[in-house]
Scaffold this motif. Structure first.
Motif, PDB file in Angstrom:
ATOM      1  N   ASN A  34      43.803  61.073  76.616  1.00 15.23           N
ATOM      2  CA  ASN A  34      44.094  60.634  75.158  1.00 15.23           C
ATOM      3  C   ASN A  34      43.430  58.988  75.003  1.00 15.23           C
ATOM      4  O   ASN A  34      44.166  58.398  74.230  1.00 15.23           O
ATOM      5  CB  ASN A  34      45.229  60.786  74.814  1.00 15.23           C
ATOM      6  CG  ASN A  34      45.458  60.846  73.048  1.00 15.23           C
ATOM      7  OD1 ASN A  34      44.638  61.041  72.415  1.00 15.23           O
ATOM      8  ND2 ASN A  34      46.875  60.661  72.492  1.00 15.23           N
ATOM      9  N   GLY A  35      42.590  58.851  75.617  1.00 18.98           N
ATOM     10  CA  GLY A  35      42.064  57.381  75.780  1.00 18.98           C
ATOM     11  C   GLY A  35      40.984  57.005  74.578  1.00 18.98           C
ATOM     12  O   GLY A  35      40.309  56.272  74.832  1.00 18.98           O
ATOM     13  N   GLN A  36      40.835  58.238  73.756  1.00 22.69           N
ATOM     14  CA  GLN A  36      39.766  57.990  72.749  1.00 22.69           C
ATOM     15  C   GLN A  36      40.139  56.799  71.739  1.00 22.69           C
ATOM     16  O   GLN A  36      41.267  56.568  71.762  1.00 22.69           O
ATOM     17  CB  GLN A  36      39.321  59.315  71.975  1.00 22.69           C
ATOM     18  CG  GLN A  36      38.903  60.372  73.176  1.00 22.69           C
ATOM     19  CD  GLN A  36      39.995  61.251  73.603  1.00 22.69           C
ATOM     20  OE1 GLN A  36      41.186  60.659  73.419  1.00 22.69           O
ATOM     21  NE2 GLN A  36      39.737  62.344  74.144  1.00 22.69           N
ATOM     22  N   HIS A  37      39.081  56.280  70.999  1.00 20.99           N
ATOM     23  CA  HIS A  37      39.296  55.285  69.970  1.00 20.99           C
ATOM     24  C   HIS A  37      40.124  55.971  69.065  1.00 20.99           C
ATOM     25  O   HIS A  37      39.822  57.093  68.402  1.00 20.99           O
ATOM     26  CB  HIS A  37      38.104  54.795  69.535  1.00 20.99           C
ATOM     27  CG  HIS A  37      37.578  54.142  70.595  1.00 20.99           C
ATOM     28  ND1 HIS A  37      38.019  52.713  71.129  1.00 20.99           N
ATOM     29  CD2 HIS A  37      36.244  54.218  71.245  1.00 20.99           C
ATOM     30  CE1 HIS A  37      37.126  52.448  72.229  1.00 20.99           C
ATOM     31  NE2 HIS A  37      35.961  53.190  72.352  1.00 20.99           N
ATOM     32  N   PRO A  38      41.208  55.212  68.476  1.00 16.82           N
ATOM     33  CA  PRO A  38      41.862  55.930  67.073  1.00 16.82           C
ATOM     34  C   PRO A  38      41.050  56.219  65.888  1.00 16.82           C
ATOM     35  O   PRO A  38      39.717  55.312  66.069  1.00 16.82           O
ATOM     36  CB  PRO A  38      42.901  55.118  66.907  1.00 16.82           C
ATOM     37  CG  PRO A  38      42.342  53.743  67.368  1.00 16.82           C
ATOM     38  CD  PRO A  38      41.821  53.858  68.607  1.00 16.82           C
ATOM     39  N   ILE A  39      41.115  57.056  65.068  1.00 15.62           N
ATOM     40  CA  ILE A  39      40.341  57.019  63.868  1.00 15.62           C
ATOM     41  C   ILE A  39      40.417  56.017  63.061  1.00 15.62           C
ATOM     42  O   ILE A  39      41.443  55.519  62.682  1.00 15.62           O
ATOM     43  CB  ILE A  39      40.656  58.490  63.040  1.00 15.62           C
ATOM     44  CG1 ILE A  39      40.579  59.701  64.017  1.00 15.62           C
ATOM     45  CG2 ILE A  39      40.094  58.686  61.935  1.00 15.62           C
ATOM     46  CD1 ILE A  39      40.913  60.911  63.452  1.00 15.62           C
ATOM     47  N   GLU A  72      30.671  64.183  64.233  1.00 13.98           N
ATOM     48  CA  GLU A  72      30.281  64.616  65.392  1.00 13.98           C
ATOM     49  C   GLU A  72      30.267  63.650  66.533  1.00 13.98           C
ATOM     50  O   GLU A  72      30.099  64.101  67.748  1.00 13.98           O
ATOM     51  CB  GLU A  72      29.070  65.483  65.216  1.00 13.98           C
ATOM     52  CG  GLU A  72      27.997  64.942  64.702  1.00 13.98           C
ATOM     53  CD  GLU A  72      27.697  64.893  63.134  1.00 13.98           C
ATOM     54  OE1 GLU A  72      26.927  64.615  62.588  1.00 13.98           O
ATOM     55  OE2 GLU A  72      28.957  64.960  62.514  1.00 13.98           O
ATOM     56  N   THR A  73      30.134  62.375  66.213  1.00 11.84           N
ATOM     57  CA  THR A  73      29.903  61.365  67.340  1.00 11.84           C
ATOM     58  C   THR A  73      31.170  60.740  67.743  1.00 11.84           C
ATOM     59  O   THR A  73      31.120  60.021  68.552  1.00 11.84           O
ATOM     60  CB  THR A  73      28.975  60.218  66.923  1.00 11.84           C
ATOM     61  OG1 THR A  73      29.658  59.577  65.792  1.00 11.84           O
ATOM     62  CG2 THR A  73      27.578  60.855  66.373  1.00 11.84           C
ATOM     63  N   MET A  74      32.225  61.100  67.115  1.00 12.54           N
ATOM     64  CA  MET A  74      33.367  60.501  67.334  1.00 12.54           C
ATOM     65  C   MET A  74      34.117  61.201  68.305  1.00 12.54           C
ATOM     66  O   MET A  74      34.363  62.489  68.265  1.00 12.54           O
ATOM     67  CB  MET A  74      34.321  60.078  66.102  1.00 12.54           C
ATOM     68  CG  MET A  74      34.012  59.415  65.217  1.00 12.54           C
ATOM     69  SD  MET A  74      34.860  59.262  63.817  1.00 12.54           S
ATOM     70  CE  MET A  74      36.439  58.768  64.561  1.00 12.54           C
ATOM     71  N   PRO A  75      34.541  60.743  69.380  1.00 13.84           N
ATOM     72  CA  PRO A  75      35.755  61.211  70.376  1.00 13.84           C
ATOM     73  C   PRO A  75      36.853  61.920  69.779  1.00 13.84           C
ATOM     74  O   PRO A  75      37.461  61.388  68.915  1.00 13.84           O
ATOM     75  CB  PRO A  75      35.924  60.248  71.223  1.00 13.84           C
ATOM     76  CG  PRO A  75      35.875  58.991  70.981  1.00 13.84           C
ATOM     77  CD  PRO A  75      34.892  59.221  69.819  1.00 13.84           C
ATOM     78  N   LEU A  76      37.359  63.313  70.242  1.00 16.11           N
ATOM     79  CA  LEU A  76      38.369  63.842  69.569  1.00 16.11           C
ATOM     80  C   LEU A  76      39.590  63.536  70.309  1.00 16.11           C
ATOM     81  O   LEU A  76      39.870  63.313  71.429  1.00 16.11           O
ATOM     82  CB  LEU A  76      38.180  65.224  69.384  1.00 16.11           C
ATOM     83  CG  LEU A  76      36.844  65.646  68.834  1.00 16.11           C
ATOM     84  CD1 LEU A  76      36.901  67.275  69.242  1.00 16.11           C
ATOM     85  CD2 LEU A  76      36.867  65.721  67.210  1.00 16.11           C
ATOM     86  N   SER A  77      40.811  63.474  69.241  1.00 15.21           N
ATOM     87  CA  SER A  77      42.019  63.136  70.009  1.00 15.21           C
ATOM     88  C   SER A  77      42.588  64.691  70.513  1.00 15.21           C
ATOM     89  O   SER A  77      41.800  65.611  70.336  1.00 15.21           O
ATOM     90  CB  SER A  77      42.935  62.655  69.152  1.00 15.21           C
ATOM     91  OG  SER A  77      43.165  63.810  67.876  1.00 15.21           O
ATOM     92  N   ALA A  78      43.726  64.429  71.321  1.00 13.81           N
ATOM     93  CA  ALA A  78      44.176  65.554  71.930  1.00 13.81           C
ATOM     94  C   ALA A  78      44.709  66.650  70.913  1.00 13.81           C
ATOM     95  O   ALA A  78      44.336  67.935  71.023  1.00 13.81           O
ATOM     96  CB  ALA A  78      45.537  65.386  72.679  1.00 13.81           C
ATOM     97  N   ARG A  79      45.288  66.312  69.716  1.00 12.72           N
ATOM     98  CA  ARG A  79      45.788  67.123  68.690  1.00 12.72           C
ATOM     99  C   ARG A  79      44.484  67.644  68.025  1.00 12.72           C
ATOM    100  O   ARG A  79      44.304  69.194  67.580  1.00 12.72           O
ATOM    101  CB  ARG A  79      46.416  66.254  67.548  1.00 12.72           C
ATOM    102  CG  ARG A  79      46.654  67.280  66.434  1.00 12.72           C
ATOM    103  CD  ARG A  79      47.498  66.470  65.463  1.00 12.72           C
ATOM    104  NE  ARG A  79      48.005  67.287  64.244  1.00 12.72           N
ATOM    105  CZ  ARG A  79      48.813  66.522  63.314  1.00 12.72           C
ATOM    106  NH1 ARG A  79      49.217  65.519  63.262  1.00 12.72           N
ATOM    107  NH2 ARG A  79      49.059  67.334  62.319  1.00 12.72           N
ATOM    108  N   GLN A  80      43.378  67.082  67.686  1.00 11.04           N
ATOM    109  CA  GLN A  80      42.255  67.691  67.125  1.00 11.04           C
ATOM    110  C   GLN A  80      41.576  68.546  68.360  1.00 11.04           C
ATOM    111  O   GLN A  80      40.935  69.709  67.710  1.00 11.04           O
ATOM    112  CB  GLN A  80      41.043  66.452  67.005  1.00 11.04           C
ATOM    113  CG  GLN A  80      41.476  65.456  65.696  1.00 11.04           C
ATOM    114  CD  GLN A  80      40.464  64.291  65.688  1.00 11.04           C
ATOM    115  OE1 GLN A  80      40.232  63.779  66.773  1.00 11.04           O
ATOM    116  NE2 GLN A  80      40.137  64.168  64.529  1.00 11.04           N
TER     117      GLN A  80
END
Length: 453
Positions: free
Chosen positions: A5-10, A32-40
């Motif tokens: 879950n180290g992705q950047h927040p939305i 489609e270019t954004m890293p997804l969170s665990a929930r997504q």
């Protein structure tokens, strides 16, 4: 199990500005270019909270100094990396696990025990690349019987031109006994099937093919049984006895010699028949002979495991046979050249009738036997036979590669019809076609749900 879950927040929507070509109308990077969170990631898998699902372990990554284990799961065909504190549970690639979604995390509920089909699949996959065709292997054994084998070079010994040495007596006897029991092509003449004793000879031919070696040993615990697989074992024992030392470990370290065609399509049965005659070669060393025998042993074992795979899938696939047997049946030409006939026998049952609640209906369930035989004769060329037997009704189709053979088979069809009718069978279809049939290849897969009740 936690998803990375180290992705950047939305980011929140930005004020309306002139949108560059690489951005959406809101000014944000395209989704489609954004890293997804665990929930997504879990939502994309359509996994609701507290819902359970089966997943396959694709990869286990143990990083040095890491407290948790990184595991790559295959969930519904999509990769899902997780960080897992699995404790005493040992996971390895190919394992199936049951997981449950708990909020934005996954809980490991347990690892599925290996099913019989998974065990067979694993054993089959290990032997598939190392199969030696029986006809080419037997041809090399005939050469070794007639011309002997070369001694193996010792460490540090320079290659020279040593003279072949006779095979050990035990190995020689095993080869001679095997070749003496192989059927010859002279017995495969039109109308021979109706002769007295021919049916018993065919039954013996199939029984000694090696497919039933273990079951025959259980019934008659004698290592001298006339059986192809056991005969290969006796040849191996005879060759190893001359070398001394830990023979079992030495044999297990050998890399079996493989036939290229079997490596390219390891689960196609029948295999395409050889376009050129199989002949022997120059004498080889004892070590090379052992590697050939190991490949032949793998070929028989692959047929045994392949048959079990097809039979094990009967409960989960309405089109699968109840039981299946795949056999390579070696025979010899008048010139004493080994060939192989490939036989595929399958037993099907009418599932609608057999699932009826009526006991009488279950007893009357219709069974169908299908037989496919592929053989390449010296003059006739490649021939394929397809026979279907359903109660007293029989249909047959013959495929011939050569035009002359096609004409000859058509002339012999009336004799075949009379022979089948004399057996009390109703012939519904009988024809000959040019070419060869196509057969589906088996695909190795894991079946998660046992649908048999």
């Amino acid at each position: 199990m936690k998803l990375p879950n180290g992705q950047h927040p939305i980011a929140p929507p930005a004020p309306a500005t002139k949108t560059p070509a690489t951005h959406s109308e809101t000014g944000q990077p395209r989704p489609e270019t954004m890293p997804l969170s665990a929930r997504q990631q879990l939502d994309q898998l359509q996994l609701a909270n507290r819902a359970t699902i089966l997943a396959r372990v694709a990869e286990v990554i143990n990083r040095q100094g890491a407290v948790n284990t990184e595991v790559l799961l295959d969930v519904r065909g999509k990769p899902l990396p997780v960080k897992a504190d699995i404790g005493a549970t040992e996971l390895k690639p190919g394992d199936w696990v049951k997981i449950m979604r708990a909020g934005n995390e996954l809980q490991l509920l347990g690892k599925l025990a290996a099913t019989p089909e998974a065990t067979i699949t694993r054993a089959l996959a290990q032997r598939m690349p190392w199969q030696q065709s029986l006809d080419s292997g037997l041809a090399k054994l005939v050469t070794a019987l007639e011309r002997g084998s070369l001694p193996d070079l010792k460490p540090g010994q320079l290659p020279a031109a040593p003279s072949p040495q006779p095979l050990p007596e035990a190995a020689r006897q095993a080869i001679e006994t095997l070749l003496a029991r192989l059927p010859a092509s002279q017995t495969l003449t039109p109308g021979a099937g109706s002769q007295t004793g021919m049916a018993q000879q065919m039954r013996q031919w199939i029984e000694e093919s090696g497919l039933f070696a273990e079951s025959r040993l259980v019934r008659t615990p004698s290592p001298t049984l006339p059986d192809l697989k056991l005969a290969i074992g006796r040849m191996i024992t005879g060759l190893l006895a001359e070398q001394g030392g830990d023979t079992t470990m030495a044999f297990n370290r050998l890399t079996p010699l493989a036939t290229p065609g079997l490596a390219q399509a390891p689960l196609q049965f029948p295999q395409p028949l050889a376009a050129t005659p199989v002949t022997g070669s120059e004498p080889v060393s004892v070590g090379q002979t052992l590697r050939i025998l190991a490949g032949m042993l793998n070929r028989i074992t692959v047929n045994q495991l392949h048959s079990q795979i097809l039979s094990a899938r009967a409960g989960g696939d309405a089109a699968a046979p109840v039981s299946a047997m795949l056999l390579d049946l070696p025979w010899v030409t008048p010139q004493n050249e080994p060939r192989v006939a490939q036989l595929r026998m399958e037993h099907y049952k009418d599932r609608e009738e057999s699932s009826s609640k009526s006991r009488d209906a279950r007893r009357a369930a219709v069974s169908e036997w299908r037989l496919n035989l592929a053989i390449d004769l010296e003059l006739a060329g490649a021939l394929n036979f397809e026979v279907s037997l359903r109660q007293q009704e029989v249909s047959a189709r013959v495929w011939a590669e050569k035009q002359d053979t096609l004409k000859q088979v058509n002339e012999e069809l009336p004799l075949l019809r009379r022979s089948l009718t004399n057996l009390g069978l109703d012939v519904t279809e009988l024809e000959c076609r040019r070419g060869s049939p196509s057969y589906p290849a088996t695909k190795l897969e894991h079946r998660l749900v046992d649908t048999r009740a």
